[in-house]
Design a protein around this motif. Structure first.
Motif, PDB file in Angstrom:
ATOM      1  N   ALA A  52      31.432  41.833  18.860  1.00  0.00           N
ATOM      2  CA  ALA A  52      31.207  40.536  18.908  1.00  0.00           C
ATOM      3  C   ALA A  52      29.866  40.260  19.792  1.00  0.00           C
ATOM      4  N   LEU A  77      26.674  41.033  18.250  1.00  0.00           N
ATOM      5  CA  LEU A  77      26.234  39.978  17.475  1.00  0.00           C
ATOM      6  C   LEU A  77      25.878  38.651  18.230  1.00  0.00           C
ATOM      7  N   ARG A  78      26.373  38.242  18.990  1.00  0.00           N
ATOM      8  CA  ARG A  78      25.620  37.130  19.815  1.00  0.00           C
ATOM      9  C   ARG A  78      24.520  37.528  20.618  1.00  0.00           C
ATOM     10  N   SER A  90      21.784  37.157  17.301  1.00  0.00           N
ATOM     11  CA  SER A  90      22.119  35.819  16.452  1.00  0.00           C
ATOM     12  C   SER A  90      20.874  35.591  15.478  1.00  0.00           C
ATOM     13  N   GLU A 119      22.234  30.680  13.417  1.00  0.00           N
ATOM     14  CA  GLU A 119      23.248  30.585  14.650  1.00  0.00           C
ATOM     15  C   GLU A 119      22.874  30.036  15.888  1.00  0.00           C
ATOM     16  N   ARG A 144      31.437  31.326  20.141  1.00  0.00           N
ATOM     17  CA  ARG A 144      30.656  31.917  19.094  1.00  0.00           C
ATOM     18  C   ARG A 144      30.689  33.387  18.951  1.00  0.00           C
ATOM     19  N   GLN A 145      30.693  33.978  17.684  1.00  0.00           N
ATOM     20  CA  GLN A 145      31.118  35.380  17.239  1.00  0.00           C
ATOM     21  C   GLN A 145      32.579  35.577  17.903  1.00  0.00           C
ATOM     22  N   ILE A 167      35.249  38.926  12.659  1.00  0.00           N
ATOM     23  CA  ILE A 167      34.425  38.032  13.719  1.00  0.00           C
ATOM     24  C   ILE A 167      34.047  36.961  12.933  1.00  0.00           C
ATOM     25  N   ASP A 205      31.684  33.337  12.951  1.00  0.00           N
ATOM     26  CA  ASP A 205      30.553  32.567  13.479  1.00  0.00           C
ATOM     27  C   ASP A 205      30.723  31.886  14.813  1.00  0.00           C
ATOM     28  N   GLU A 220      31.180  29.113   9.384  1.00  0.00           N
ATOM     29  CA  GLU A 220      30.566  30.183   9.130  1.00  0.00           C
ATOM     30  C   GLU A 220      29.262  29.772   8.330  1.00  0.00           C
TER      31      GLU A 220
END
Length: 125
Positions: free
Chosen positions: A16, A19-20, A23, A27, A46-47, A54, A56, A67
């Motif tokens: 996660a 992913l942040r 982005s 996002e 977020r994430q 996980i 969004d 999402e």
């Protein structure tokens, strides 16, 4: 709004975080309008790891998941729907927006989220 306990998978924490850091533009755009309690005073994450997924964006007090689906989701419709049904089994509500819509018409996306929140607030009080 119901208080269901959603299992937390600590193995997803690092993913996660990645992913942040990575982005998508949509996002980043939506996050810039949801963070710091800008949406009716609600806190969004977020994430956010929820059970084995996980999501969004997540707002715990509203049991709301937002999402953003990009082009890759066109081929993943069935798995996205299984994922959504699983998350809904915890009492979560999922709002989906296409990546292109967020980038091209964020004001309508924000109005849709705001409208959903207003409707939810009316029916929960």
């Amino acid at each position: 709004m119901g208080k269901n306990i959603i299992p937390y998978n600590p193995k997803l924490k690092e993913f996660a975080k990645e992913l942040r850091k990575n982005s998508t533009l949509s996002e980043v755009l939506l996050w810039s309008r949801l963070k710091s309690r800008q949406m009716r005073g609600y806190t969004f994450n977020r994430q956010k790891p929820l059970d084995q997924y996980i999501v969004d964006f997540y707002c715990k007090p509203l049991n709301l998941v937002i999402e953003i689906d990009g082009w890759s989701h066109d081929e993943k419709y069935n798995s996205d729907m299984r994922r959504q049904k699983h998350l809904e089994s915890f009492g979560l509500h999922i709002l989906r927006f296409h990546d292109h819509t967020v980038k091209e018409n964020i004001e309508n996306v924000l109005m849709a989220i705001d409208g959903w929140i207003q409707q939810t607030e009316k029916t929960s009080h």
